[in-house]
Design an enzyme around this catalytic site. Structure first.
Site: not given
Length: 444
Positions: A78, A122, A167, A294, A296, A348
């Protein structure tokens, strides 16, 4: 023998990057400036004044990087396309040299047996568009759709997975409300309006991407999502949790999958209503083929100094983020229950730790290896619970420019020696290679 948690046949294992974080060559072959070029060069904007001017020099070293991907056994990659490399002015004259670069990259990936997953935005908006209002200007949404059409016309015969935005919450919230990303504003109303135009641009780009593709073409969007845990059952903690859920889940998921913003909740929690024109929500909520997630860490919502019933885990990354693998499972199951996307990809997931390159060229990043193993296990649990998870992209392929943190944070499964631009596969990278080869992760 260690038990393997097997993933479904055809599961896509990959790694992810972003153009401004790795490419460098910001003044070469007709590329124009982006808002991140401008922002990073402003005094005090980034740690140590670091910029993406050179980054990982991927623009010149992409064949070497594809060779690394092959060595790792990646099935998918990606990456994002730099809008100012294609349209230096944001619209109008196409820079053919920019398209040529991505054309070569896509062909190189396919020759190596690696499926390209392309993100169109991005965060690197062409600076000329920012000077015309950026994402606060509704016309930027139309410029994005035109840009999508230009790229898809060139690459759509070979690229079958498109991500419109990465995002958009970060662009809207961090850039227009919190002010530590470009354009550096501190205005809640600007944030919600920018968010609306970002979502509108996604909706306007969908038809162009599908028209340039074929029956294999799939189009989605990537959101950063965080599960919210109230620290206790106190009303103060629950109120903060409700606000955080609006920001980190409903603000973007509701318009995309339900065709409406949670306007009353937004207003009650300090998110002003955006200006919406007729037909906008229908465009925004057009069906997508997949949702990129994504993940985290989680949010522990506290409305007072009371520590509450929940305490953070002991382990944190060098970004200060709590390591909480089960939050991925919880998040995926919540998304599936509330929104039921057709398919989901982890676009991600990864961790920054303080890595050391040894004299023999090895990097013993055991904490990252363990982090990945735990999160792969959480993803496997989500699949077992019925989440249509189709692939997993580790962040990141390479250590790179980490936005306002400059080069202080290392997320890569490949170590970048910035002084020499040499790459070294880390222990976590070799672990990932074995996971891919077996399509399974050791339990535990």
């Amino acid at each position: 023998m260690t038990e393997l948690l097997q993933f479904p046949a055809g599961f896509a294992w990959g790694a992810a990057t972003a153009a401004y974080q790795i490419e460098g060559a910001v003044h070469e072959d007709g590329r124009g400036p982006s808002i991140w070029d401008t922002f990073a060069h402003a005094p005090g904007a980034t740690l140590n004044g670091d910029t993406g001017d050179v980054a990982c020099d991927h623009y010149h070293r992409w064949p070497q990087d594809i060779a690394l991907m092959r060595e790792l056994g990646l099935q998918a990659y990606r990456f994002s396309i730099a809008w100012p490399r294609i349209l230096p002015g944001g619209r109008g004259q196409v820079n053919v040299a920019g398209l040529d670069f991505y054309d070569r990259l896509v062909d190189g990936l396919l020759a190596a047996g690696i499926d390209p997953y392309v993100t169109l935005y991005h965060w690197d908006l062409p600076q000329p568009l920012q000077e015309q209002g950026g994402w606060l200007n509704r016309d930027t949404s139309k410029a994005f759709a035109d840009y999508a059409q230009v790229v898809a016309a060139r690459l759509g015969d070979r690229v079958h997975h498109w991500i419109t935005h990465n995002e958009p919450l970060v662009v809207a919230y961090f850039g227009h409300w919190m002010g530590f990303h470009p354009p550096g504003r501190h205005d809640p109303a600007a944030a919600t309006q920018a968010a609306h135009h970002l979502l509108l641009s996604h909706g306007l780009a969908l038809p162009a991407l599908r028209a340039a593709g074929d029956s294999q073409t799939q189009v989605g969007i990537t959101l950063v999502l965080q599960p919210v845990y109230p620290a206790s059952s106190s009303e103060a903690d629950l109120a903060v949790a409700r606000r955080e859920e609006i920001i980190w889940l409903k603000w973007f998921m509701d318009p995309l999958f339900k065709g409406a913003y949670p306007l009353e909740e937004m207003e009650a929690h300090g998110l002003p209503q955006p200006t919406i024109e007729a037909g906008d929500m229908e465009r925004i909520s057009q069906p997508t083929d997949f949702l990129g997630v994504n993940y985290y860490t989680r949010i522990i919502a506290r409305g007072s100094t009371n520590s509450g019933d929940i305490e953070e885990q002991d382990e944190h990354t060098t970004m200060g983020w709590e390591v909480f693998p089960d939050g991925l499972r919880v998040l995926l199951e919540r998304v599936q229950h509330d929104y039921a996307p057709k398919a989901v990809y982890i676009t991600e997931n990864g961790a920054a730790f303080q890595d050391t390159l040894r004299e023999d060229g090895t990097v013993e990043d055991e904490r990252r290896r363990r982090y990945l193993q735990q999160h792969f296990g959480a993803a496997h649990q989500a699949i077992q619970a019925g989440v249509p998870l189709r692939g997993y992209f580790v962040w990141s392929l390479l250590d790179n420019f980490e936005w306002t943190f400059g080069y202080s944070q290392r997320f890569g499964i490949v170590y970048t020696d910035y002084a020499t631009q040499q790459r070294h596969i880390k222990k976590s990278g070799y672990f990932y290679r074995d996971v891919i080869a077996r399509n399974g992760v050791p339990r535990g």
